[in-house]
Motif scaffolding. Sequence first.
Motif, mmCIF file in Angstrom:
data_model
loop_
_atom_site.group_PDB
_atom_site.id
_atom_site.type_symbol
_atom_site.label_atom_id
_atom_site.label_comp_id
_atom_site.label_asym_id
_atom_site.label_seq_id
_atom_site.Cartn_x
_atom_site.Cartn_y
_atom_site.Cartn_z
ATOM 1 N N MET A 1 0.804 -1.264 -0.020
ATOM 2 C CA MET A 1 -0.356 0.057 -0.067
ATOM 3 C C MET A 1 0.888 1.254 -0.721
ATOM 4 N N LEU A 2 1.624 1.354 1.355
ATOM 5 C CA LEU A 2 2.117 2.395 1.071
ATOM 6 C C LEU A 2 3.563 2.584 -0.263
ATOM 7 N N PRO A 3 4.420 1.456 -0.173
ATOM 8 C CA PRO A 3 5.208 2.100 -1.799
ATOM 9 C C PRO A 3 4.193 2.690 -2.721
ATOM 10 N N ASN A 4 2.631 2.399 -2.932
ATOM 11 C CA ASN A 4 2.279 2.458 -3.564
ATOM 12 C C ASN A 4 1.646 3.962 -4.317
ATOM 13 N N ALA A 5 2.044 4.726 -3.371
ATOM 14 C CA ALA A 5 1.780 5.482 -3.216
ATOM 15 C C ALA A 5 2.554 6.521 -3.229
ATOM 16 N N GLY A 6 3.467 6.187 -3.820
ATOM 17 C CA GLY A 6 4.857 6.791 -4.652
ATOM 18 C C GLY A 6 5.347 8.628 -3.884
ATOM 19 N N CYS A 7 5.276 8.755 -2.519
ATOM 20 C CA CYS A 7 5.256 8.749 -1.346
ATOM 21 C C CYS A 7 7.026 9.446 -1.203
ATOM 22 N N THR A 8 7.701 11.153 -1.136
ATOM 23 C CA THR A 8 9.089 10.089 -0.790
ATOM 24 C C THR A 8 8.907 10.194 0.650
ATOM 25 N N LYS A 9 9.139 9.522 1.383
ATOM 26 C CA LYS A 9 9.532 8.988 2.640
ATOM 27 C C LYS A 9 10.630 9.420 3.068
ATOM 28 N N VAL A 10 9.932 10.702 4.822
ATOM 29 C CA VAL A 10 11.606 10.961 5.326
ATOM 30 C C VAL A 10 10.739 10.685 6.893
ATOM 31 N N LEU A 11 12.789 10.025 7.651
ATOM 32 C CA LEU A 11 12.554 9.259 8.446
ATOM 33 C C LEU A 11 13.212 10.885 9.314
ATOM 34 N N VAL A 12 11.957 10.838 10.631
ATOM 35 C CA VAL A 12 12.542 12.012 11.310
ATOM 36 C C VAL A 12 12.827 11.632 12.599
ATOM 37 N N LYS A 13 14.280 11.901 13.173
ATOM 38 C CA LYS A 13 14.817 11.597 14.768
ATOM 39 C C LYS A 13 14.584 12.560 15.592
ATOM 40 N N THR A 14 13.590 12.904 16.159
ATOM 41 C CA THR A 14 13.242 13.827 16.850
ATOM 42 C C THR A 14 12.077 13.531 17.446
ATOM 43 N N GLY A 15 11.239 13.395 18.989
ATOM 44 C CA GLY A 15 9.981 13.624 19.142
ATOM 45 C C GLY A 15 9.423 11.872 18.858
ATOM 46 N N SER A 16 8.559 11.419 18.483
ATOM 47 C CA SER A 16 8.033 10.090 18.886
ATOM 48 C C SER A 16 8.983 9.293 17.559
#
Length: 54
Positions: A1-16
């Motif tokens: 599902m997620l890979p098919n969205a075509g979005c750029t994925k950024v993991l942010v190392k702050t907060g949760s």
Amino acid sequence: MLPNAGCTKVLVKTGSGEKAPARYLNHQYFDEWLEATPDYIAEDLLDAVNWLLK
């Protein structure tokens, strides 16, 4: 599902997201999250925004 969205994925190392890099590197994500490999791991939100605007 997620890979098919075509979005750029950024993991942010702050907060949760503080523990997320370790969980990602230790393969602790499952189901659709397992396939959501981040395109970039940012130190904070500003780093993420700057990377996205490049």
